[in-house]
Design a protein around this motif. Sequence first.
Motif, short mmCIF file in Angstrom:
data_model
loop_
_atom_site.label_atom_id
_atom_site.label_comp_id
_atom_site.label_asym_id
_atom_site.label_seq_id
_atom_site.Cartn_x
_atom_site.Cartn_y
_atom_site.Cartn_z
N GLU A 98 41.34 39.93 31.83
CA GLU A 98 42.65 40.55 31.61
C GLU A 98 42.84 41.78 32.50
OE1 GLU A 98 42.46 41.26 27.41
OE2 GLU A 98 42.68 39.13 26.94
N ILE A 99 41.83 42.65 32.58
CA ILE A 99 42.00 43.87 33.37
C ILE A 99 42.05 43.55 34.86
CG2 ILE A 99 39.58 44.56 33.62
CD1 ILE A 99 42.60 46.86 32.91
N GLU A 138 38.67 45.71 44.82
CA GLU A 138 39.64 46.37 43.94
C GLU A 138 39.30 46.23 42.47
OE1 GLU A 138 43.24 44.44 45.15
OE2 GLU A 138 43.43 45.63 46.99
N CYS A 139 38.71 45.11 42.09
CA CYS A 139 38.48 44.83 40.66
C CYS A 139 37.11 45.25 40.15
CB CYS A 139 38.67 43.34 40.39
SG CYS A 139 40.37 42.76 40.60
N LEU A 140 36.06 44.96 40.91
CA LEU A 140 34.71 45.22 40.40
C LEU A 140 34.47 46.69 40.02
CD1 LEU A 140 31.94 44.18 39.59
CD2 LEU A 140 31.29 44.20 42.03
N PRO A 141 34.94 47.67 40.80
CA PRO A 141 34.71 49.05 40.38
C PRO A 141 35.28 49.37 39.00
CG PRO A 141 35.37 49.01 42.68
CD PRO A 141 35.57 47.61 42.14
N LEU A 142 36.39 48.75 38.64
CA LEU A 142 36.97 48.97 37.31
C LEU A 142 36.09 48.43 36.19
CD1 LEU A 142 40.64 47.80 37.92
CD2 LEU A 142 39.85 50.15 37.66
N LEU A 143 35.34 47.39 36.50
CA LEU A 143 34.54 46.70 35.49
C LEU A 143 33.17 47.33 35.27
CD1 LEU A 143 35.17 43.00 36.57
CD2 LEU A 143 36.53 44.41 35.01
#
Length: 158
Positions: A98-99, A138-143
């Motif tokens: 989702e994120i 873009e996505c992995l750092p958020l996770l």
Amino acid sequence: MKVARLTLSDRASAGIYEDRSGPEIERVFGEAQAGAVEWLRIVMPDERAEIEALLKRLADEDGCDLVLTTGGTGPSARDVTPEATRAVLERELPGFGEIMRVQSFPKVPTAILSRSTAGTRGRTLIVNLPGNPKAIGECLPLLIPAIMECLRHLHGEG
């Protein structure tokens, strides 16, 4: 920490093009993770039964703490990563997918076509990442904060 990165792509596994997503996972995760990481690097075709068997082996026999997949999350018939992942999970953690979709949508409206998910099998966290290296960046750092917290819980530290 033992981490497997799986690039799931018919074309990359056949040598038609170079795997750039797997190395991007290592780069991004390595920059954020302070501890030592033992990497298992695998490139394989989009074959659901083979992916399921490999995910089971990585969690149950090889003792991976974390499995990060890239590729195979779109809507095409050969994109089977979420189905293979769900088949081996004990607990699904849909917030990861989702994120990633929320993060990517403003930049790429077709990001809503991603079916990425995540979950746990035993003491292993499995996360489906996008197949595009830029999207991984873009996505992995958020996770990573949630990944590290999840691993603490799976190892009885949370």
